[in-house]
Design a protein around this motif. Sequence first.
Motif, short mmCIF file in Angstrom:
data_model
loop_
_atom_site.label_atom_id
_atom_site.label_comp_id
_atom_site.label_asym_id
_atom_site.label_seq_id
_atom_site.Cartn_x
_atom_site.Cartn_y
_atom_site.Cartn_z
N ARG A 195 2.68 2.63 -10.19
CA ARG A 195 3.21 1.99 -8.99
C ARG A 195 2.20 2.07 -7.85
N ILE A 196 2.17 1.06 -7.02
CA ILE A 196 1.26 1.00 -5.87
C ILE A 196 2.09 0.89 -4.60
N SER A 197 1.75 1.72 -3.60
CA SER A 197 2.37 1.57 -2.28
C SER A 197 1.27 1.49 -1.24
N LEU A 198 1.48 0.59 -0.28
CA LEU A 198 0.54 0.42 0.82
C LEU A 198 1.33 0.52 2.12
N ARG A 199 0.98 1.47 2.95
CA ARG A 199 1.68 1.71 4.22
C ARG A 199 0.75 1.30 5.36
N GLY A 200 1.08 0.20 6.02
CA GLY A 200 0.24 -0.34 7.07
C GLY A 200 -0.86 -1.20 6.49
N LEU A 201 -1.13 -2.34 7.13
CA LEU A 201 -2.14 -3.25 6.60
C LEU A 201 -3.52 -2.94 7.15
N PRO A 202 -4.52 -2.80 6.29
CA PRO A 202 -5.91 -2.78 6.76
C PRO A 202 -6.38 -4.21 7.02
N ALA A 203 -7.68 -4.41 7.21
CA ALA A 203 -8.19 -5.75 7.49
C ALA A 203 -7.85 -6.72 6.37
N SER A 204 -7.97 -6.28 5.13
CA SER A 204 -7.54 -7.09 4.00
C SER A 204 -7.18 -6.16 2.85
N ALA A 205 -6.25 -6.61 2.00
CA ALA A 205 -5.82 -5.81 0.86
C ALA A 205 -5.50 -6.73 -0.31
N VAL A 206 -6.04 -6.40 -1.47
CA VAL A 206 -5.73 -7.08 -2.74
C VAL A 206 -5.13 -6.02 -3.66
N ILE A 207 -3.90 -6.26 -4.13
CA ILE A 207 -3.18 -5.30 -4.97
C ILE A 207 -2.90 -5.97 -6.30
N ARG A 208 -3.25 -5.27 -7.40
CA ARG A 208 -3.02 -5.83 -8.74
C ARG A 208 -2.53 -4.73 -9.67
N SER A 209 -1.46 -5.02 -10.39
CA SER A 209 -0.95 -4.09 -11.40
C SER A 209 -0.43 -4.90 -12.58
N VAL A 210 -0.63 -4.38 -13.78
CA VAL A 210 -0.16 -5.09 -14.96
C VAL A 210 1.36 -5.02 -15.05
N SER A 211 1.91 -3.80 -14.98
CA SER A 211 3.37 -3.67 -15.11
C SER A 211 3.98 -2.78 -14.03
N GLY A 212 3.17 -2.25 -13.13
CA GLY A 212 3.70 -1.38 -12.08
C GLY A 212 4.29 -2.16 -10.91
N ASP A 213 5.26 -1.54 -10.22
CA ASP A 213 5.82 -2.13 -9.01
C ASP A 213 4.85 -1.95 -7.85
N ALA A 214 4.99 -2.78 -6.84
CA ALA A 214 4.15 -2.69 -5.65
C ALA A 214 5.01 -2.80 -4.41
#
Length: 538
Positions: A125-144
């Motif tokens: 699983r991926i969690s992102l708290r607060g946006l940086p200048a840019s973000a690319v998130i990729r996971s095969v089967s994990g939640d985001a």
Amino acid sequence: MLLHSLNRVVAYVFLLALFASLCFAQAVTGEANAGVQMEFPAGGRLRIENQFGGVAVESWKEKFIDITTSEDTAASKGRSVVIENRDPRTVIRVMRRPGLPVAQIDLSIKLPETARVEIVTGSGRISLRGLPASAVIRSVSGDATVEFLDTANADIIARSIKGSVKSELPQLMSENGHVLQARLGNGTQTLRVNSDAGSISLLDESHNATSSRPARKELLDAAGQDTPKKAAGTPAPAEDVQEISEGDVIRVDSQLVTLNMSVIDRQTNRGVVGLAQTDFQLFENGTEQQILQFDSSSAPFDLLLVIDLSGSTREVLKLIRAAALRFVNAARPSDRIGVITFAREPTVVSPLTQDRRTLRQRISEMDTSAGDTKLYDATDFAVNQSLRDAKSARRTAIILMSDGLDGNIEGVQGDGSKLSYKDLLNRVAEFDGVIYTLWLNTEYEALSPFDTQPEAFDAGYDRMKEMADTGGGVFYEVKRLEDLAGAYERVVADLGTVYSLAYRPADKTRDGRWRAIQVKVVSRPSAIARGKRGYHAN
């Protein structure tokens, strides 16, 4: 710049053997329990990879990166967090030494709000708290999960093929629960979230941004309820997070630059094969560099065919299919081939495979797509697809066929790509493979202001050529669709002359200046090496 070849298993074995004794001598001084810290330049690029668990990332105002892990302290001696400076980005990844039992390892990372980050997991699983200048998130089967802490000013695309996309931001609308696209505010920040099977949640936490709750909060489960227990791939609660000891970290302080160069004999205009590493000399800004890695022209490729199949191609679809089949027949048996088609949205017709029978069947069944042509988004999608297999030891080439008419070009009717052409060029420059473009002439006489104007066709031509130049490949002009199959075969022939070389620059300063690269074939004075001509040392 330059990522795919650096993911090779052989390269990692070399790095582990060479740098296993290194520690963080250059770490930034911080609090005693802050974990590993490292300086990070404003606007710098960061890639985070974890195939053994989840990743929790927080954007903060500090100018350095803080890293902690959920590993058990006793077990951590057998594992490593690898941090490597590669031009133009820094890579943080979890690696496990051979022979150890499989166990979940989660990463928690704080990074500067000016950073441009890419986060990749398998099932974690991926969690992102607060946006940086840019973000690319990729996971095969994990939640985001992405938490917006301030008023959003972001260009957002979120896709989940089999999972759902949910949003608490009222101005966002999801298409069929799987795709979400929107621009919030002035769109100065960029967010791309992709998952094959996981769910994606966009949470509005701006009203809680000033609260004193812990930075690493529990993620919400699929039903939106707080989950008190740790799920597979979920970052551990704060009390379980351990410092990474210096003995668990490998840091490589020199960036590795990888080049893909095709070699042509200028007298015969034919490709040159059978060369060895000793046949090459490599120079950066006139200073000779030591070649550390070498792949001959016979090394296999992963080949991604990216085909423009907008509605206007319906009448010539048979010719396009036949040309793609000619490409498959001409490719070497050791090469894997994948096919992506696009109009409004990209479609994976076939993932990378060596199964020629299945590949031919899927190509024969591919059909035109509805909607406006979004060339830049499709090319970005293809680059992302090529990076999904982080353990692949193969080189990568993208072969793009289109007339270049993205809706972002003035004079082209319809909606354009979310990704700007400038941002696409940056992605192409960083791509660690090679990009070939085949420009198909579809120009017709404009009889009304609603027709595509001649200037737009010229711009499409120029941009397709620039993409090939930036991607280190070759631009082919296909004036008639009947010539497409022949152009594909010339691409395959050219790829058979491509050599890959990697080196660490003797000049280790990162001043953002252009570094000119020259490769000479010392054993063949009549031969020239053709590929990327340099990079910016960011």
